[in-house]
Design a protein around this motif. Sequence first.
Motif, short mmCIF file in Angstrom:
data_model
loop_
_atom_site.label_atom_id
_atom_site.label_comp_id
_atom_site.label_asym_id
_atom_site.label_seq_id
_atom_site.Cartn_x
_atom_site.Cartn_y
_atom_site.Cartn_z
N LEU A 242 -12.96 -4.18 1.23
CA LEU A 242 -12.77 -3.89 -0.19
C LEU A 242 -13.77 -2.86 -0.71
CD1 LEU A 242 -11.96 -7.45 -1.61
CD2 LEU A 242 -10.39 -5.61 -0.94
N ASN A 243 -14.97 -2.81 -0.13
CA ASN A 243 -15.94 -1.80 -0.53
C ASN A 243 -15.61 -0.51 0.20
OD1 ASN A 243 -18.18 -0.50 -1.64
ND2 ASN A 243 -19.56 -1.23 -0.03
N SER A 244 -14.61 0.18 -0.32
CA SER A 244 -14.08 1.36 0.35
C SER A 244 -13.33 2.24 -0.65
CB SER A 244 -13.13 0.95 1.48
OG SER A 244 -12.03 0.21 0.97
N LEU A 245 -12.92 3.39 -0.16
CA LEU A 245 -12.10 4.32 -0.95
C LEU A 245 -10.72 4.40 -0.33
CD1 LEU A 245 -11.92 6.69 -3.08
CD2 LEU A 245 -12.62 8.21 -1.23
N SER A 246 -9.69 4.32 -1.15
CA SER A 246 -8.31 4.46 -0.68
C SER A 246 -7.71 5.72 -1.26
CB SER A 246 -7.47 3.25 -1.09
OG SER A 246 -7.89 2.08 -0.43
N VAL A 247 -6.97 6.47 -0.43
CA VAL A 247 -6.35 7.71 -0.90
C VAL A 247 -4.85 7.68 -0.59
CG1 VAL A 247 -8.47 9.04 -0.62
CG2 VAL A 247 -6.82 8.95 1.26
N ARG B 161 -4.53 11.36 -4.95
CA ARG B 161 -5.62 10.73 -5.69
C ARG B 161 -6.42 9.79 -4.79
NH1 ARG B 161 -3.78 5.79 -9.56
NH2 ARG B 161 -2.49 4.60 -8.11
N GLY B 162 -7.59 9.38 -5.29
CA GLY B 162 -8.43 8.42 -4.60
C GLY B 162 -8.83 7.32 -5.57
N VAL B 163 -8.83 6.07 -5.10
CA VAL B 163 -9.18 4.94 -5.96
C VAL B 163 -10.16 4.02 -5.24
CG1 VAL B 163 -6.87 5.00 -6.99
CG2 VAL B 163 -7.37 3.33 -5.20
N THR C 129 -6.33 5.41 4.57
CA THR C 129 -5.14 6.23 4.38
C THR C 129 -3.98 5.56 5.09
OG1 THR C 129 -4.08 8.38 4.83
CG2 THR C 129 -5.73 7.63 6.40
N ASP C 130 -2.77 5.71 4.56
CA ASP C 130 -1.62 5.11 5.24
C ASP C 130 -0.85 6.15 6.06
OD1 ASP C 130 -0.33 6.57 3.29
OD2 ASP C 130 0.49 4.84 2.22
N SER C 131 -1.45 7.32 6.27
CA SER C 131 -0.79 8.40 7.00
C SER C 131 -1.41 8.63 8.37
CB SER C 131 -0.84 9.70 6.19
OG SER C 131 -0.35 10.78 6.95
N LYS C 132 -0.65 8.34 9.42
CA LYS C 132 -1.12 8.61 10.78
C LYS C 132 -1.19 10.11 11.03
CE LYS C 132 2.04 5.88 12.52
NZ LYS C 132 2.91 5.14 13.48
N THR C 133 -0.27 10.86 10.42
CA THR C 133 -0.28 12.31 10.59
C THR C 133 -1.56 12.91 10.03
OG1 THR C 133 2.13 12.43 10.50
CG2 THR C 133 0.91 14.45 10.03
N GLY D 103 0.43 -4.77 2.38
CA GLY D 103 1.19 -4.24 1.25
C GLY D 103 0.82 -2.78 1.01
N GLU D 104 1.29 -2.22 -0.10
CA GLU D 104 1.04 -0.81 -0.39
C GLU D 104 -0.45 -0.55 -0.59
OE1 GLU D 104 3.03 1.65 -0.14
OE2 GLU D 104 4.80 0.43 0.23
N ILE D 105 -0.90 0.61 -0.16
CA ILE D 105 -2.28 1.00 -0.33
C ILE D 105 -2.60 1.07 -1.83
CG2 ILE D 105 -1.79 3.50 -0.35
CD1 ILE D 105 -4.32 3.82 1.43
N PRO D 106 -3.81 0.66 -2.25
CA PRO D 106 -4.12 0.64 -3.70
C PRO D 106 -3.97 1.98 -4.39
CG PRO D 106 -5.72 -0.67 -2.49
CD PRO D 106 -4.86 -0.01 -1.45
N ALA D 107 -4.07 3.08 -3.64
CA ALA D 107 -3.91 4.41 -4.26
C ALA D 107 -2.46 4.83 -4.40
CB ALA D 107 -4.68 5.46 -3.44
N ASP D 108 -1.53 4.00 -3.96
CA ASP D 108 -0.10 4.34 -4.01
C ASP D 108 0.32 4.69 -5.44
OD1 ASP D 108 2.62 4.34 -2.70
OD2 ASP D 108 2.94 2.82 -4.24
N PHE D 109 1.17 5.69 -5.58
CA PHE D 109 1.63 6.13 -6.88
C PHE D 109 2.78 5.27 -7.42
CE2 PHE D 109 -0.81 9.78 -5.65
CZ PHE D 109 -1.17 10.42 -6.82
N GLY D 110 3.31 4.39 -6.58
CA GLY D 110 4.37 3.49 -7.03
C GLY D 110 5.68 4.16 -7.34
N ARG D 111 6.03 5.21 -6.59
CA ARG D 111 7.25 5.97 -6.87
C ARG D 111 8.32 5.80 -5.80
NH1 ARG D 111 4.18 11.59 -8.54
NH2 ARG D 111 2.97 10.71 -10.28
#
Length: 212
Positions: A81-86, A100-102, A147-151, A203-211
């Motif tokens: 939890l002590n981290s940055l999500s993008v 974005r980053g959260v 990050t949720d992107s392997k690429t 679940g979705e990464i906290p930085a997800d834009f929800g779109r």
Amino acid sequence: MSKQKKKFYVVWKGREVGIFENWASCEKQIKGFTGAVYKAFPSREQAEAAFSGDSDDYLGPKAQRPELSPEDLKKYGKPILNSLSVDAACSGNPGIMEYRGVDTKSAIELFRSKRYDQGTVNIGEFLAIVHGLAYLKERNSNIPIYTDSKTALKWIKEKAIKTKLQKTPQNAVLFSLVDRAIKWLKSNEYHNKIIKWETAVWGEIPADFGRK
């Protein structure tokens, strides 16, 4: 009776992977295959772009994903939890892109980019990670980045991007940012771990834009 529109099926994980032009061919690759990952697209161009990228960028939370066993859940554990999500979002691919980053624990937004024309999700994810690294270095913070992107993870490791997106006057500013990001990676040291966010487990990464 209206003619049914043709679909193209991308199989990222199955007996054979690739792009299939009908459901029957796709079904042979995924039926009875544990953890099959696949999705239909309305055009070959979109299917080719998806297959060359990361399936996580195209599959929403309700899409076909492998079911995880209790052993898998134990293996992945819980995120730090002590981290940055993008994360990045793109209206079309290519399309208008932003990232974005959260703060992972609170989901409070720490930075957000401008919107750029003719971008892609993968480029946005890459820029988000580099922005995050620079942001944390300025603050002398060694917390990890999710990050949720392997690429994007691969591009960070290689300090280079491999995209089919062509440079145009409309996205010249975006490509300039990519060049700056690559230069930053090559000229800076950092000690932050960059970790794959396990969407299927957490679940979705906290930085997800929800779109999606």
